[in-house]
Design a protein around this motif. Structure first.
Motif, PDB file in Angstrom:
ATOM      1  N   GLY A  63       0.905  -1.020   0.085  1.00 17.52           N
ATOM      2  CA  GLY A  63      -0.349  -0.189  -0.044  1.00 17.52           C
ATOM      3  C   GLY A  63       0.989   0.918   0.102  1.00 17.52           C
ATOM      4  N   MET A  64       2.460   1.189   0.381  1.00 17.06           N
ATOM      5  CA  MET A  64       3.300   2.458   0.082  1.00 17.06           C
ATOM      6  C   MET A  64       3.411   2.335  -1.166  1.00 17.06           C
ATOM      7  N   ILE A  65       3.780   4.104  -1.488  1.00 16.58           N
ATOM      8  CA  ILE A  65       3.776   3.949  -2.677  1.00 16.58           C
ATOM      9  C   ILE A  65       4.949   5.487  -2.426  1.00 16.58           C
ATOM     10  N   PRO A  66       6.173   4.840  -3.585  1.00 18.74           N
ATOM     11  CA  PRO A  66       7.618   5.789  -3.317  1.00 18.74           C
ATOM     12  C   PRO A  66       7.441   7.424  -2.976  1.00 18.74           C
ATOM     13  N   MET A  67       6.044   7.873  -3.619  1.00 18.22           N
ATOM     14  CA  MET A  67       6.540   9.485  -3.328  1.00 18.22           C
ATOM     15  C   MET A  67       6.221   9.723  -1.922  1.00 18.22           C
ATOM     16  N   ARG A  68       5.646   8.711  -1.329  1.00 22.38           N
ATOM     17  CA  ARG A  68       4.870   9.099   0.107  1.00 22.38           C
ATOM     18  C   ARG A  68       6.088   8.773   0.951  1.00 22.38           C
ATOM     19  N   VAL A  69       6.880   7.790   1.022  1.00 20.54           N
ATOM     20  CA  VAL A  69       7.749   7.297   1.760  1.00 20.54           C
ATOM     21  C   VAL A  69       8.379   8.448   2.759  1.00 20.54           C
ATOM     22  N   ASP A  70       8.996   9.452   1.959  1.00 22.77           N
ATOM     23  CA  ASP A  70       9.948  10.219   3.005  1.00 22.77           C
ATOM     24  C   ASP A  70       9.070  11.072   3.857  1.00 22.77           C
ATOM     25  N   MET A  71       7.674  11.177   3.671  1.00 15.69           N
ATOM     26  CA  MET A  71       7.511  12.695   4.284  1.00 15.69           C
ATOM     27  C   MET A  71       6.601  11.689   5.272  1.00 15.69           C
ATOM     28  N   ILE A  72       6.060  10.573   5.295  1.00 16.31           N
ATOM     29  CA  ILE A  72       5.297   9.682   5.627  1.00 16.31           C
ATOM     30  C   ILE A  72       5.413   9.437   7.489  1.00 16.31           C
TER      31      ILE A  72
END
Length: 313
Positions: free
Chosen positions: A263-272
Motif C-alpha cells: 500500500g505504500m507508494i514511493p512518493m510518500r515514503v519520506d514524508m509519511i
C-alpha cells in the motif's frame, strides 16, 4: 448545457496534480488525472528558495501537463501554487516564466484561501455531517486546519509546518529516533497554539484528514485487511487503533523497509513518518475512535467552486 471541460493544476510543495474534468450541472467527470512528485520544496524550503533542480523538475512537469491539456483541447486552466511558491523569494519569477513559456496563469493562493478550498473539497466529498469536525490537510510546505461542519467553516488557519519542512528540520536518522519524535511534538506544541485554543473553544468531536498522507494510510490499512478501495468512493474510515498500529510500524522501519509495506507508494515514503507524527500529535487533542479520510482536497475544492460559479451564469 454542452459539456464544458476544465483543467486543474494543483502545484503543491511535494506533489503536482493534474485533473482534467468534464463539468456537469452539479458534478464532474474525471477525464484524466496524474500526480508527479516534483518535490518543489526539496533542498530549499527552509531557506525560502526554490532550488534550480526543483525549478527544472517543475518546468518539465508543467510542460508535460500543458501537452495533455492541449491534447484534450481544453481552454479553461485553473492553476494554483501553495506554500513553496508562496514563501519562495524566487516564487514570483517562476510564476512569470511559466506564464511566458507555457501560457499557464498560476494563482499563488494564501494559506487562508488554501484552507477554504480544502474545506470546499472535503465538503464536496460528502465527508461531513452535522457535527463539528476538525479537518486537516498535510502538505509538504504547509498544513491547513479547519474547524466546521457541513454548513460552514467556523475557524481556519494555515501553518507553515508541512511534511517537507518537518523532514528537513527533524528527521535526521532512519528509522526516526524517539528524541526526534519528541522534538517534533515540542515544536508542534509551540507552533500550533492557535489551533489548540480553537479546539478548546469549538470542541470538535471528529477528525477528517484530506488526501495525501491520509490516502496512503488508508491504502496501507486496506491492504492489511486484504480489501480493495471501491472505484468512485471518496470517503474512507481509518480506525484510530489501526492508525496507531501503522504509525508504530512506520517509525520502526527505515526507508527500504517502509517501501516494502503493502500500500505504500514511493512518493510518500519520506514524508509519511513526520506526517504521521503530526497526526499522532493531533489525536492527543481530538481523541476519536476513527479518522475520516477524504480523498477530495484542494483541487476538488477548486472544481466545487467552479461549479458554483457556473450555476450563477
Amino acid at each position: 448545457m454542452s459539456t464544458r471541460k476544465a483543467a486543474v493544476i494543483d502545484m503543491g510543495t511535494n506533489t503536482f496534480h493534474l485533473l482534467l474534468v468534464e463539468l456537469g450541472e452539479r458534478d464532474f467527470k474525471t477525464i484524466y488525472k496524474e500526480k508527479i512528485p516534483v518535490k518543489l520544496g526539496q533542498g530549499g524550503i527552509n531557506q525560502d528558495q526554490i532550488s534550480p533542480e526543483a525549478l527544472k523538475r517543475a518546468y518539465h512537469t508543467l510542460g508535460h501537463f500543458r501537452n495533455l491539456i492541449d491534447g484534450e483541447n481544453i481552454q479553461q486552466i485553473f492553476a494554483f501554487a501553495t506554500s513553496a511558491v508562496r514563501n519562495a523569494k524566487n516564487g514570483l519569477l517562476f510564476v512569470q516564466e511559466v506564464k511566458d513559456s507555457l501560457n499557464i496563469d498560476i494563482k499563488v493562493i494564501s494559506g487562508e484561501q488554501e484552507a477554504q478550498m480544502i474545506y470546499e473539497g472535503i465538503k464536496f466529498s460528502g465527508s461531513l455531517n452535522g457535527q463539528t469536525e476538525l479537518m486537516m490537510d498535510i502538505g509538504g510546505g504547509s498544513v491547513e486546519f479547519i474547524i466546521g461542519n457541513s454548513a460552514e467553516a467556523f475557524w481556519k488557519q494555515s501553518f507553515e509546518i508541512g511534511g517537507q519542512r518537518l523532514l528537513e528540520l527533524f528527521h535526521h536518522h532512519d528509522p526516526i529516533t524517539k528524541s526526534e519524535i519528541e522534538q517534533i511534538h515540542d515544536y508542534l506544541e509551540k507552533k500550533l497554539q492557535p489551533l489548540i485554543q480553537a479546539i478548546h473553544s469549538y470542541k470538535p468531536t471528529s477528525l477528517v484528514g484530506a488526501s495525501g498522507t491520509f490516502d496512503t494510510l488508508t491504502d496501507i490499512y486496506f491492504e492489511s485487511m486484504l480489501q480493495c478501495k471501491l472505484t468512485g468512493q471518496h470517503v474512507f474510515e481509518l480506525p484510530s487503533a489501526e492508525f496507531r498500529r501503522i504509525y508504530q510500524m512506520l517509525i520502526h522501519k527505515d526507508k527500504a523497509e517502509r517501501l516494502q509495506i503493502p500500500g505504500m507508494i514511493p512518493m510518500r515514503v519520506d514524508m509519511i513518518v513526520v506526517a504521521s507524527t503530526l497526526i499522532d500529535f493531533i489525536l492527543k487533542y481530538v481523541p476519536v475512535d476513527s479518522i475520516t479520510c477524504s480523498h477530495y482536497a484542494l483541487k476538488e475544492g477548486a472544481i466545487s467552486m467552479l461549479l458554483n460559479e457556473l450555476e450563477k451564469i
